[in-house]
Scaffold this active site. Structure first.
Site, short mmCIF file in Angstrom:
data_model
loop_
_atom_site.label_atom_id
_atom_site.label_comp_id
_atom_site.label_asym_id
_atom_site.label_seq_id
_atom_site.Cartn_x
_atom_site.Cartn_y
_atom_site.Cartn_z
CG ASP A 144 39.97 41.46 52.94
OD1 ASP A 144 39.81 42.02 54.04
OD2 ASP A 144 41.06 40.94 52.58
CB SER B 289 17.17 40.85 61.69
OG SER B 289 18.04 40.01 60.96
NE ARG C 246 12.58 34.64 58.26
CZ ARG C 246 13.78 35.21 58.37
NH1 ARG C 246 14.29 35.86 57.35
NH2 ARG C 246 14.49 35.10 59.45
CG ASP D 39 22.82 37.15 49.12
OD1 ASP D 39 23.62 36.97 50.07
OD2 ASP D 39 21.60 37.31 49.28
NE ARG E 213 16.48 35.65 64.24
CZ ARG E 213 16.68 36.10 63.00
NH1 ARG E 213 16.82 37.39 62.77
NH2 ARG E 213 16.76 35.27 61.99
CG ASP F 296 23.63 40.34 61.94
OD1 ASP F 296 22.65 39.90 62.57
OD2 ASP F 296 24.06 39.82 60.90
CG ASP G 138 20.20 33.09 55.24
OD1 ASP G 138 19.51 32.08 55.06
OD2 ASP G 138 20.50 33.54 56.36
CG ASP H 138 25.97 34.68 52.45
OD1 ASP H 138 25.82 34.71 53.68
OD2 ASP H 138 25.06 34.94 51.64
#
Ligand code: M1P
Length: 261
Positions: A236, A192, A154, A222, A147, A194, A20, A18
């Site tokens: 998975d 945010s 943030r 994370d 954004r 998704d 971020d 990943d």
């Protein structure tokens, strides 16, 4: 392995990361130290990055010392793999709008805009930054504060949201209201969440690596808790999941697992 492209790697393993909170602080750049470690790792195994963000953002964050993400990684998967590169070449893609259709999309966006207008958040300047809905190829990203928020804003919002649950409540309403749309709502970052077709989470990228028949696929992320955007790929059965708390933690774990320390 079936592809001669990776014949130079002594281990038939893929290590996916990943972005971020795993390779970089949220929306910031990777350090030269972690890039160096990844370069050393790439001499042993095949490496890839799988982010929720779009390709432009991932490229900005992983652009170090004149070298881009597609050069540093064997696989670059943006938007969970909806935008995909293997050794610098693009792989086939799908689109959110084709999946949902303009009519349903309009209903969804209108609802979100009304909900945002009615939100009661204490610090009103949080609302003045713009880009509350970002339309991407494979998903839509919705931010209650916009954004364009600064890094300080943030952090302020993230801390507030941990207590107030603004995003969690928003997502719950959307899940109920649009239960028949076949969508997943996933909180992956600081400000945010998704929205993407169910199944187009980070496991989506795994179809792009099937042909290589890796002996092991490792994933480092994370947000591996249920509801986080790393959860599906982390848990998975095709992957060996590693939950990390920061880029420093990722580096430490990589050294323990793949290097003699
Ligand atoms: O990669 C995690 C998330 O990063 C960003 O989230 P935020 O701006 O809230 O920190 C977004 O690009 C989001 O799409 C992505 O899932």
């Amino acid at each position: 392995m079936s592809s001669s492209a990776f014949a130079d790697r002594p281990q038939k393993k893929l290590v996916l990361f990943d972005v971020d909170g795993t390779l970089t602080p949220a929306r910031q750049s990777a350090t030269p130290e972690i890039i160096e470690l990844l370069r050393a790792l790439r001499k042993k195994v095949v490496i890839g990055v799988v982010g929720g963000s779009d390709f432009v953002k991932i490229s900005e964050q992983l652009f170090v010392a004149g070298s881009s993400a597609v050069e540093e990684f064997d696989y670059t998967f943006a938007e969970n793999g909806l935008t995909a590169y293997k050794l610098g070449k693009t792989l086939p893609s799908q689109s959110f709008i084709k999946f949902l259709g303009e009519d349903k999309y309009k209903v969804l966006v209108n609802f979100i805009l009304h909900y945002l207008a009615d939100l009661d958040i204490p610090i009103k300047r949080w609302f003045c930054r713009g880009t509350f809905i970002e339309f991407r190829n494979g998903m839509v990203n919705v931010s209650p504060i916009g954004r364009n928020a600064t890094t300080a804003e943030r952090h302020e919002f993230e801390a507030y949201d941990k207590k107030a649950g603004v995003r969690a409540a928003f997502v719950k309403v959307l899940q109920e209201k649009f239960a028949d749309y076949g969508l997943t709502f996933s909180i992956g970052g600081q400000i945010s969440f998704d929205i993407f077709p169910t199944g187009w989470d980070k496991t989506y990228c795994l179809q792009h690596v099937e042909d290589e028949q890796f002996e092991e696929i490792h994933f480092f992320g994370d947000k591996t808790h249920k509801g986080g955007n790393d959860y599906e790929i982390y848990s998975d059965s095709r992957t060996i999941g590693h939950s990390v708390s920061s880029p420093a933690d990722t580096m430490q774990l990589l050294k323990e697992l793949f290097f003699e320390v």
